[in-house]
Scaffold this motif. Structure first.
Motif, PDB file in Angstrom:
ATOM      1  N   GLY A   1      64.556  96.248  63.620  1.00 22.08           N
ATOM      2  CA  GLY A   1      65.770  95.646  62.370  1.00 22.08           C
ATOM      3  C   GLY A   1      66.138  94.933  63.066  1.00 22.08           C
ATOM      4  O   GLY A   1      67.522  95.671  63.995  1.00 22.08           O
ATOM      5  N   GLY A   2      66.319  93.758  63.325  1.00 23.84           N
ATOM      6  CA  GLY A   2      67.530  92.708  63.488  1.00 23.84           C
ATOM      7  C   GLY A   2      69.062  93.740  63.005  1.00 23.84           C
ATOM      8  O   GLY A   2      69.672  92.703  64.050  1.00 23.84           O
ATOM      9  N   TRP A   3      68.903  94.481  61.792  1.00 19.31           N
ATOM     10  CA  TRP A   3      70.987  94.814  61.589  1.00 19.31           C
ATOM     11  C   TRP A   3      70.711  96.311  62.923  1.00 19.31           C
ATOM     12  O   TRP A   3      71.884  95.491  63.412  1.00 19.31           O
ATOM     13  N   ARG A   4      70.047  96.436  63.525  1.00 22.20           N
ATOM     14  CA  ARG A   4      70.057  97.993  64.617  1.00 22.20           C
ATOM     15  C   ARG A   4      71.003  97.012  65.256  1.00 22.20           C
ATOM     16  O   ARG A   4      70.265  96.081  66.654  1.00 22.20           O
ATOM     17  N   ALA A   5      72.209  97.746  65.785  1.00 28.71           N
ATOM     18  CA  ALA A   5      72.801  97.830  67.435  1.00 28.71           C
ATOM     19  C   ALA A   5      73.499  96.779  68.013  1.00 28.71           C
ATOM     20  O   ALA A   5      73.288  95.957  68.205  1.00 28.71           O
ATOM     21  N   THR A   6      73.749  96.512  66.806  1.00 28.64           N
ATOM     22  CA  THR A   6      74.684  95.008  66.833  1.00 28.64           C
ATOM     23  C   THR A   6      76.050  95.177  66.264  1.00 28.64           C
ATOM     24  O   THR A   6      75.918  95.845  64.989  1.00 28.64           O
TER      25      THR A   6
ATOM     26  N   ILE B   1      83.097  91.491  66.449  1.00 29.43           N
ATOM     27  CA  ILE B   1      81.528  90.533  65.475  1.00 29.43           C
ATOM     28  C   ILE B   1      81.550  89.187  65.359  1.00 29.43           C
ATOM     29  O   ILE B   1      80.705  88.611  65.790  1.00 29.43           O
ATOM     30  N   GLU B   2      82.827  88.445  65.316  1.00 26.08           N
ATOM     31  CA  GLU B   2      83.223  86.926  66.031  1.00 26.08           C
ATOM     32  C   GLU B   2      82.289  86.471  67.280  1.00 26.08           C
ATOM     33  O   GLU B   2      81.825  85.609  67.005  1.00 26.08           O
ATOM     34  N   ALA B   3      82.731  86.936  68.161  1.00 21.46           N
ATOM     35  CA  ALA B   3      81.992  86.552  68.756  1.00 21.46           C
ATOM     36  C   ALA B   3      80.141  86.970  69.562  1.00 21.46           C
ATOM     37  O   ALA B   3      80.058  86.070  70.526  1.00 21.46           O
ATOM     38  N   SER B   4      79.778  88.076  68.488  1.00 19.96           N
ATOM     39  CA  SER B   4      78.456  88.253  69.280  1.00 19.96           C
ATOM     40  C   SER B   4      77.520  86.440  69.098  1.00 19.96           C
ATOM     41  O   SER B   4      77.306  85.795  68.156  1.00 19.96           O
ATOM     42  N   THR B   5      76.757  86.670  69.777  1.00 18.61           N
ATOM     43  CA  THR B   5      76.194  85.802  69.937  1.00 18.61           C
ATOM     44  C   THR B   5      74.237  86.148  70.074  1.00 18.61           C
ATOM     45  O   THR B   5      73.190  85.468  70.385  1.00 18.61           O
ATOM     46  N   PHE B   6      74.901  87.396  69.768  1.00 19.05           N
ATOM     47  CA  PHE B   6      73.629  88.305  70.137  1.00 19.05           C
ATOM     48  C   PHE B   6      72.633  88.293  69.716  1.00 19.05           C
ATOM     49  O   PHE B   6      72.346  87.590  67.875  1.00 19.05           O
ATOM     50  N   VAL B   7      71.210  87.628  69.557  1.00 15.71           N
ATOM     51  CA  VAL B   7      70.012  87.403  68.819  1.00 15.71           C
ATOM     52  C   VAL B   7      69.029  87.916  69.371  1.00 15.71           C
ATOM     53  O   VAL B   7      68.609  87.815  69.968  1.00 15.71           O
ATOM     54  N   LYS B   8      68.751  89.042  68.292  1.00 14.39           N
ATOM     55  CA  LYS B   8      67.013  90.144  68.324  1.00 14.39           C
ATOM     56  C   LYS B   8      65.837  89.390  68.702  1.00 14.39           C
ATOM     57  O   LYS B   8      65.753  88.634  67.974  1.00 14.39           O
ATOM     58  N   LYS B   9      65.384  89.388  69.574  1.00 13.68           N
ATOM     59  CA  LYS B   9      63.542  89.429  69.200  1.00 13.68           C
ATOM     60  C   LYS B   9      63.097  90.571  68.278  1.00 13.68           C
ATOM     61  O   LYS B   9      62.483  91.168  69.034  1.00 13.68           O
TER      62      LYS B   9
END
Lengths: 387, 387
Positions: free
Chosen positions: B169-174, B366-374
């Motif tokens: 899930g894209g929401w997980r662990a963000t 949250i704002e600094a997040s650049t995390f993109v889940k595969k």
């Protein structure tokens, strides 16, 4: 040389115990020829044990220079271990020091240097290295069975001591007398086994100490330390003399499973494949690597103090490798010093620690001490089964 | 009212599990009358389960205003728990929220205030409070059998999750999706039980987190937290989703002994007299209070999610006391928030924590997040036996 002529410096709790098994000839290749203690009453004690076969000296120097010994065990209060060992090495004697190697790493580093120059056999009384449980753990780790380590947690809170223990000697549990509390007196074995079984020292730590938390003493009797290793693993060391019944549980987890040593038993949970590999390859969401609870044989007996003495004597006579080389004493001591320093500074301490800073802070504690013990007696406690 | 008309908001992993046992009439005093999900495909799913007996809404507001329900369970993503609960209370509905109560204490405090004003029955899905082991521990502590507490250590490292779990899930662990990792998702039960069984919250803590240490995620998957309580006791909370097989061991020691819960078993070592009393009175140097290993009966069965739902329904209908009052959700969440904050600041955090500061720092993440889940798939995982 067909046997080693041995001296013991310091006939207190431990020195008298060593003297007894040597006098009873339980280490066949060693002969106790001399002892030394600054308390002249010990002259009578050694005569009562051995008649006239063991010489008595009232200073370490006179024993070292007597020509009566090839090797000495140093079983004096902690502060003098390094200083006396250095003197003995300079007089060409082999040395076995009681734990801890010293009180602060600066003095122990000097001892190690003199020992190395001397070419003599240098051992340390880490008798718990003779415990087959820890030997097996070391084997499982060094052979790679556990994989890269991820976490080590040692809960060693079963060092319970009541106030009367601390009152039994004015030097006990003071900065000037022992240079620490549970870390300096009770834990040297576990601090050594922690690093010896894993073959890892932390790169930094953060410790939290209770000083005189459960007892009328000035040093630490309760410690929680968090450590970080170079490979990313973390660890905990939790210890106290204020809890009963307490716990002695060492858990180590790695990429290939987990080992727990508790209640005199080693349990190994082995992963069929590496967790790191499983993590990458498994696609099922929930799930984990297949895990086998393995019965690992732990053979042999714990030979204890006598075993360490025998091994050191055999190293002197036959070049047998030492189970507990003296220069390794600094490793656990460094952890203990770093834990004190971290608690004093309320901050991280890097390892190797700043030895000058530690000594400066320790001396401040000694100088600032206004602690007066209500000492009940200064007697030899029966330490069988406790050290 | 002879039964409660119930709605479920959010038909994901947990919401669908709740729906199933309600549809099968396993909570006799409750009737599922409505569900809501923003994903229109869930309309088919609920029809396949219950025919036309359960209404489907595609917004929470339309469900709340439908007049079809007396009470709602909120089983949406973490961030919306508080907001939706507040809306439901304002519409005069009883509320049962899934854990965690929310993501940050500021929003949860507001929810608690609205709940109190509403006079409605407010529960939280702390299903592990139905476990007789923890109920017995709470009993031993609250009745004084363990005496004043000295130490609590919870090693809860058996929350293993492989990367594919996080990819589900894209929401997980963000930070934006869950507001945390193992503390926010896996540990709310243990954080709650830790404070609920001991009835103590720390006064300050120092936490060390690994963020994305074992997984390709931005939040914490490895935590060690050291805590200090008002009475001088200390504690540890150690958790990870990166270890296998991991450990679930909760040890609590007090002035009258020690309890360990591990492997689904509670063991109680009871001191015959208080350690503090022994410490004062014993004169023998070495020695400790007589200790009895006691077989304590642990009776009853863990009724789990259904048990919490039944208890909440019974509270609505009959005024039965709640096992897990909703306003207590803030207690464990405060620990989780404080652990994040301590790790971010690399410093102590006092409890109660500075809620504004926490929210500010969370928003920065949250704002600094650049995390993109595969992300591999966004499917419902089978959570039976895992939550």
């Amino acid at each position: 040389m067909s046997f080693v002529r041995m001296g013991i410096v310091g006939i207190g709790n431990m020195g008298s115990a060593h003297a007894k098994y040597l006098i009873q000839n339980e280490v066949p290749e060693a002969q106790l020829t001399a002892v030394c203690d600054t308390n002249p009453e010990k002259r009578e004690w050694i005569r009562s044990q051995s008649g006239d076969s063991v010489q008595f000296f009232d200073t370490p120097e006179s024993l070292f220079e007597s020509g009566s010994v090839d090797a000495v065990m140093i079983a004096t209060p902690h502060y003098s271990h390094s200083e006396l060992a250095i003197k003995a090495f300079r007089r060409g004697l082999h040395v076995l020091v009681e734990k801890p190697a010293g009180v602060y790493t600066k003095q122990v580093r000097e001892m190690n240097e003199v020992a190395a120059q001397s070419g003599k056999v240098f051992g340390i009384m880490f008798n718990q290295r003779t415990n087959p449980l820890y030997q097996k753990l070391r084997d499982l780790i060094s052979s790679g069975e556990l994989g890269d380590l991820k976490r080590t947690i040692w809960i060693i809170t079963n060092w319970y001591r009541p106030q009367s223990y601390y009152n039994s000697g004015g030097w006990r549990a003071t900065w000037a007398g022992e240079g620490g509390g549970v870390l300096a007196n009770q834990d040297p074995h576990q601090l050594d086994l922690w690093q010896w079984t894993t073959n890892m020292l932390p790169k930094r730590l953060r410790a939290f100490c209770g000083f005189g938390k459960y007892h009328d003493i000035e040093v630490e009797d309760d410690v929680t330390a968090y450590v970080e290793y170079e490979n990313g693993a973390t660890g905990l060391f939790v210890t106290s003399t204020g809890e009963a019944p307490g716990t002695n549980r060492f858990e180590i987890s790695g990429d290939r499973g987990k080992v727990v040593i508790e209640d005199g038993k080693l349990t190994f949970w082995r992963l069929r494949i590496s967790e790191r590999q499983f993590n990458k390859e498994y696609n099922g969401g929930f799930g984990q690597p297949e895990c086998w609870k393995c019965d690992v044989p732990v053979r042999g007996v714990e030979t204890g103090h006598k075993g360490i003495t025998e091994n050191w004597v055999s190293a002197i006579l036959h070049g047998t490798p030492l189970l507990a080389p003296g220069e390794e004493g600094i490793r656990g001591l460094q952890l203990s010093n770093a834990m004190h320093l971290s608690a004093w500074l309320d901050n991280w301490v890097e390892i190797p620690l700043d030895e000058e800073l530690y000594l400066e802070k320790l001396n401040e504690k000694i100088e600032a001490s206004t602690f007066v013990k209500k000492s009940q007696c200064a007697k030899i406690l029966d330490v069988r089964g406790t050290f």
